[in-house]
Write a protein that holds these residues in place. Sequence first.
Motif, PDB file in Angstrom:
ATOM      1  N   UNK A   1     -23.825  40.888  23.550  1.00  0.00           N
ATOM      2  CA  UNK A   1     -22.775  41.566  24.301  1.00  0.00           C
ATOM      3  C   UNK A   1     -22.884  43.067  24.055  1.00  0.00           C
ATOM      4  N   UNK A   2     -23.065  43.873  25.124  1.00  0.00           N
ATOM      5  CA  UNK A   2     -23.045  43.537  26.543  1.00  0.00           C
ATOM      6  C   UNK A   2     -24.335  42.863  26.996  1.00  0.00           C
ATOM      7  N   UNK A   3     -24.314  42.399  28.251  1.00  0.00           N
ATOM      8  CA  UNK A   3     -25.538  41.829  28.828  1.00  0.00           C
ATOM      9  C   UNK A   3     -26.489  42.920  29.310  1.00  0.00           C
ATOM     10  N   UNK A   4     -25.916  43.992  29.851  1.00  0.00           N
ATOM     11  CA  UNK A   4     -26.738  45.091  30.371  1.00  0.00           C
ATOM     12  C   UNK A   4     -26.111  46.430  29.974  1.00  0.00           C
ATOM     13  N   UNK A   5     -26.952  47.451  29.923  1.00  0.00           N
ATOM     14  CA  UNK A   5     -26.527  48.807  29.601  1.00  0.00           C
ATOM     15  C   UNK A   5     -27.060  49.734  30.684  1.00  0.00           C
ATOM     16  N   UNK A   6     -26.299  50.758  31.010  1.00  0.00           N
ATOM     17  CA  UNK A   6     -26.764  51.721  32.015  1.00  0.00           C
ATOM     18  C   UNK A   6     -26.203  53.109  31.713  1.00  0.00           C
ATOM     19  N   UNK A   7     -26.840  54.097  32.338  1.00  0.00           N
ATOM     20  CA  UNK A   7     -26.292  55.446  32.451  1.00  0.00           C
ATOM     21  C   UNK A   7     -26.593  55.926  33.871  1.00  0.00           C
TER      22      UNK A   7
ATOM     23  N   UNK B   1     -21.786  39.016  34.471  1.00  0.00           N
ATOM     24  CA  UNK B   1     -22.376  39.878  33.460  1.00  0.00           C
ATOM     25  C   UNK B   1     -21.306  40.787  32.864  1.00  0.00           C
ATOM     26  N   UNK B   2     -21.451  41.054  31.571  1.00  0.00           N
ATOM     27  CA  UNK B   2     -20.631  42.056  30.909  1.00  0.00           C
ATOM     28  C   UNK B   2     -21.479  43.309  30.792  1.00  0.00           C
ATOM     29  N   UNK B   3     -20.984  44.411  31.340  1.00  0.00           N
ATOM     30  CA  UNK B   3     -21.784  45.629  31.472  1.00  0.00           C
ATOM     31  C   UNK B   3     -21.159  46.767  30.676  1.00  0.00           C
ATOM     32  N   UNK B   4     -22.029  47.547  30.035  1.00  0.00           N
ATOM     33  CA  UNK B   4     -21.613  48.761  29.337  1.00  0.00           C
ATOM     34  C   UNK B   4     -22.292  49.953  29.988  1.00  0.00           C
ATOM     35  N   UNK B   5     -21.518  51.008  30.281  1.00  0.00           N
ATOM     36  CA  UNK B   5     -22.124  52.266  30.694  1.00  0.00           C
ATOM     37  C   UNK B   5     -22.045  53.211  29.490  1.00  0.00           C
TER      38      UNK B   5
ATOM     39  N   UNK C   1     -18.151  56.635  27.680  1.00  0.00           N
ATOM     40  CA  UNK C   1     -18.395  55.204  27.656  1.00  0.00           C
ATOM     41  C   UNK C   1     -17.321  54.389  28.355  1.00  0.00           C
ATOM     42  N   UNK C   2     -17.704  53.206  28.775  1.00  0.00           N
ATOM     43  CA  UNK C   2     -16.771  52.286  29.411  1.00  0.00           C
ATOM     44  C   UNK C   2     -17.436  50.954  29.649  1.00  0.00           C
ATOM     45  N   UNK C   3     -16.633  49.969  30.042  1.00  0.00           N
ATOM     46  CA  UNK C   3     -17.161  48.623  30.231  1.00  0.00           C
ATOM     47  C   UNK C   3     -16.463  47.959  31.403  1.00  0.00           C
ATOM     48  N   UNK C   4     -17.148  46.977  31.975  1.00  0.00           N
ATOM     49  CA  UNK C   4     -16.601  46.214  33.075  1.00  0.00           C
ATOM     50  C   UNK C   4     -17.283  44.865  33.158  1.00  0.00           C
ATOM     51  N   UNK C   5     -16.618  43.956  33.846  1.00  0.00           N
ATOM     52  CA  UNK C   5     -17.186  42.643  34.118  1.00  0.00           C
ATOM     53  C   UNK C   5     -17.613  42.634  35.579  1.00  0.00           C
TER      54      UNK C   5
ATOM     55  N   UNK D   1     -19.882  41.801  45.393  1.00  0.00           N
ATOM     56  CA  UNK D   1     -19.815  41.942  43.942  1.00  0.00           C
ATOM     57  C   UNK D   1     -18.353  42.126  43.553  1.00  0.00           C
ATOM     58  N   UNK D   2     -17.907  41.341  42.577  1.00  0.00           N
ATOM     59  CA  UNK D   2     -16.585  41.548  41.994  1.00  0.00           C
ATOM     60  C   UNK D   2     -16.738  42.428  40.763  1.00  0.00           C
ATOM     61  N   UNK D   3     -16.035  43.554  40.765  1.00  0.00           N
ATOM     62  CA  UNK D   3     -16.006  44.465  39.630  1.00  0.00           C
ATOM     63  C   UNK D   3     -14.619  44.370  39.008  1.00  0.00           C
ATOM     64  N   UNK D   4     -14.557  44.108  37.714  1.00  0.00           N
ATOM     65  CA  UNK D   4     -13.267  43.986  37.036  1.00  0.00           C
ATOM     66  C   UNK D   4     -13.200  44.982  35.896  1.00  0.00           C
ATOM     67  N   UNK D   5     -12.114  45.735  35.845  1.00  0.00           N
ATOM     68  CA  UNK D   5     -11.942  46.720  34.785  1.00  0.00           C
ATOM     69  C   UNK D   5     -10.472  46.991  34.531  1.00  0.00           C
ATOM     70  N   UNK D   6     -10.230  47.745  33.484  1.00  0.00           N
ATOM     71  CA  UNK D   6      -8.881  48.176  33.137  1.00  0.00           C
ATOM     72  C   UNK D   6      -8.753  49.682  33.354  1.00  0.00           C
ATOM     73  N   UNK D   7      -7.528  50.190  33.262  1.00  0.00           N
ATOM     74  CA  UNK D   7      -7.301  51.611  33.500  1.00  0.00           C
ATOM     75  C   UNK D   7      -6.030  52.055  32.785  1.00  0.00           C
ATOM     76  N   UNK D   8      -5.965  53.363  32.521  1.00  0.00           N
ATOM     77  CA  UNK D   8      -4.835  53.955  31.804  1.00  0.00           C
ATOM     78  C   UNK D   8      -4.440  55.241  32.513  1.00  0.00           C
ATOM     79  N   UNK D   9      -3.160  55.392  32.849  1.00  0.00           N
ATOM     80  CA  UNK D   9      -2.667  56.658  33.405  1.00  0.00           C
ATOM     81  C   UNK D   9      -2.449  57.651  32.264  1.00  0.00           C
TER      82      UNK D   9
END
Length: 259
Positions: free
Chosen positions: A182-188, A222-226, A231-235, A243-251
Amino acid sequence: MTNLDLFIVDAFTDTPFGGNPAGVVLLDSPRDDAWMQSVAAELRHSETAFVGPADGEGVRPLRWFTPVAEVDLCGHATLATAHALGVDSVFQTRSGRLTCSIRDGGWIEMDFPADPAELVEPSPDILDGVGDASVVAVGRGVSDVLVQVSSADEVRALQPDLAALARVPVRGVIVTAAADGSPDIVSRCFYPNVGVPEDPVTGSAHCTLASWWAPRLGQAELYAEQASPRGGSLRITLRNDRVTLAGQAVTVVHGTLTG
């Protein structure tokens, strides 16, 4: 002069000052392109979203601007907009109709079009742009070039030549590798052509990443890390041509835009 609700939202994170910050402006009526571009330049986030009132079917117009240009698709600013609105939302955009659904735990699921990349030969500018990283394969999507390198460590350690990447005639360049566990993939992701040297977390790039990695890793989810400095992560889940992109957010800011 009109006062409009303005939000600054950190997307693809559950922690303030992580993930990717986006501006979100709630419009009460249409505004011209020059005004929206000026607001985006003033806020200086990688993207600022402008969302209008819902029509009779509950669909809201949504557009995204970097500090220097309008873009066709932006995942993190869409996530930020859905978070700011706080309800399930349907948006009409330059990339078609996008749906966002609020889930438990502050997660938001977004339904986006897949963007599969076709194998191409790496250009000299791409090779120069990724420096010492070992290029495994290169693919060309609708908006971006994807560069697969040999390891997640290479992705994290990459020191790109942004001038070389700016010569690649695309929106941006995604550098990625599979990871162990975990994660399954990494990107920049690098977007010097639209005024964003490195994007902290790029939702739309994962439309290409999901299409690239799901068949190669033999798993649709896939669990993805950028791995940008913030940094951040998404499913991400590949479902045929979506493609379904799932993430969280903070105001982090809610205020008033006067203009």
